[in-house]
Design a protein around this motif. Sequence first.
Motif, PDB file in Angstrom:
ATOM      1  N   ARG A 265      30.186  45.383  47.593  1.00  0.00           N
ATOM      2  CA  ARG A 265      29.649  44.346  48.452  1.00  0.00           C
ATOM      3  C   ARG A 265      30.143  42.981  47.881  1.00  0.00           C
ATOM      4  O   ARG A 265      30.000  43.113  46.621  1.00  0.00           O
ATOM      5  N   PRO A 266      30.351  41.892  48.512  1.00  0.00           N
ATOM      6  CA  PRO A 266      31.043  40.788  47.969  1.00  0.00           C
ATOM      7  C   PRO A 266      29.850  39.934  47.012  1.00  0.00           C
ATOM      8  O   PRO A 266      28.584  40.266  47.400  1.00  0.00           O
ATOM      9  N   ASP A 267      30.125  39.813  45.684  1.00  0.00           N
ATOM     10  CA  ASP A 267      29.126  39.329  44.865  1.00  0.00           C
ATOM     11  C   ASP A 267      29.818  38.185  44.037  1.00  0.00           C
ATOM     12  O   ASP A 267      30.389  38.580  42.956  1.00  0.00           O
ATOM     13  N   ASP A 268      29.897  36.994  44.365  1.00  0.00           N
ATOM     14  CA  ASP A 268      30.513  35.927  43.661  1.00  0.00           C
ATOM     15  C   ASP A 268      30.275  35.765  42.360  1.00  0.00           C
ATOM     16  O   ASP A 268      31.037  35.323  41.332  1.00  0.00           O
ATOM     17  N   GLU A 269      28.769  36.117  41.870  1.00  0.00           N
ATOM     18  CA  GLU A 269      28.339  35.800  40.471  1.00  0.00           C
ATOM     19  C   GLU A 269      29.247  37.151  39.650  1.00  0.00           C
ATOM     20  O   GLU A 269      29.668  36.676  38.520  1.00  0.00           O
ATOM     21  N   ARG A 270      29.210  38.337  40.134  1.00  0.00           N
ATOM     22  CA  ARG A 270      29.949  39.399  39.535  1.00  0.00           C
ATOM     23  C   ARG A 270      31.193  38.927  39.211  1.00  0.00           C
ATOM     24  O   ARG A 270      32.110  39.285  38.066  1.00  0.00           O
ATOM     25  N   VAL A 271      32.265  38.707  40.379  1.00  0.00           N
ATOM     26  CA  VAL A 271      33.359  38.024  40.016  1.00  0.00           C
ATOM     27  C   VAL A 271      33.680  37.026  38.886  1.00  0.00           C
ATOM     28  O   VAL A 271      34.486  37.222  38.224  1.00  0.00           O
TER      29      VAL A 271
ATOM     30  N   ASP B  97      35.583  40.717  45.247  1.00  0.00           N
ATOM     31  CA  ASP B  97      35.867  39.408  45.831  1.00  0.00           C
ATOM     32  C   ASP B  97      36.042  39.703  47.043  1.00  0.00           C
ATOM     33  O   ASP B  97      36.794  40.603  47.511  1.00  0.00           O
ATOM     34  N   PRO B  98      35.327  38.659  48.011  1.00  0.00           N
ATOM     35  CA  PRO B  98      35.558  39.149  49.486  1.00  0.00           C
ATOM     36  C   PRO B  98      36.890  38.839  49.989  1.00  0.00           C
ATOM     37  O   PRO B  98      37.664  39.578  50.854  1.00  0.00           O
ATOM     38  N   ASP B  99      37.866  38.302  49.133  1.00  0.00           N
ATOM     39  CA  ASP B  99      39.237  38.341  49.376  1.00  0.00           C
ATOM     40  C   ASP B  99      40.116  39.095  48.607  1.00  0.00           C
ATOM     41  O   ASP B  99      41.494  39.182  48.802  1.00  0.00           O
ATOM     42  N   GLY B 100      39.414  39.913  47.774  1.00  0.00           N
ATOM     43  CA  GLY B 100      40.258  41.078  46.970  1.00  0.00           C
ATOM     44  C   GLY B 100      40.421  41.863  47.806  1.00  0.00           C
ATOM     45  O   GLY B 100      39.796  42.490  48.497  1.00  0.00           O
ATOM     46  N   ASP B 101      41.810  42.708  47.532  1.00  0.00           N
ATOM     47  CA  ASP B 101      42.150  43.905  48.470  1.00  0.00           C
ATOM     48  C   ASP B 101      42.626  44.909  47.311  1.00  0.00           C
ATOM     49  O   ASP B 101      43.747  44.964  46.933  1.00  0.00           O
ATOM     50  N   THR B 102      41.526  45.755  46.810  1.00  0.00           N
ATOM     51  CA  THR B 102      41.747  46.671  46.020  1.00  0.00           C
ATOM     52  C   THR B 102      40.685  48.029  45.961  1.00  0.00           C
ATOM     53  O   THR B 102      39.801  47.724  46.783  1.00  0.00           O
ATOM     54  N   SER B 103      40.812  49.017  45.436  1.00  0.00           N
ATOM     55  CA  SER B 103      39.855  50.050  45.389  1.00  0.00           C
ATOM     56  C   SER B 103      39.740  50.818  44.156  1.00  0.00           C
ATOM     57  O   SER B 103      40.693  50.576  43.079  1.00  0.00           O
ATOM     58  N   PRO B 104      38.651  51.453  43.703  1.00  0.00           N
ATOM     59  CA  PRO B 104      38.561  52.028  42.621  1.00  0.00           C
ATOM     60  C   PRO B 104      39.736  53.182  42.427  1.00  0.00           C
ATOM     61  O   PRO B 104      40.229  53.045  40.998  1.00  0.00           O
TER      62      PRO B 104
END
Length: 98
Positions: A32-38, A70-77
């Motif tokens: 889930r998007p988490d600005d603080e973690r980013v 990041d809600p705009d990020g596009d990746t996976s583990p």
Amino acid sequence: MSEESVEPDGTGEESEDEPDWQMAPDSDADFRPDDERVRVLREVAEDVYGDSSESKQLSAILYRVSDLYDPDGDTSPEEIYLNVRHIMNIKEQGGLRR
């Protein structure tokens, strides 16, 4: 690293009891998007970035992990894992310019 990658148990061998992590049922976990973690991950990435290739690689990995949140990020583990494995294979072979 050779074609045999280091498994989560650190032995370099896949255990019959433990499937390779990317095949595990929870590998599609929701990040889930988490600005603080980013922010924190990218701050750490900036802190570890240095002159050595290892510090640059670690910084890049941390930045990629931050993209998971990041809600705009596009990746996976899986993409991160495969990218890191590719980098380590290239490093083991002596780099791109052998």
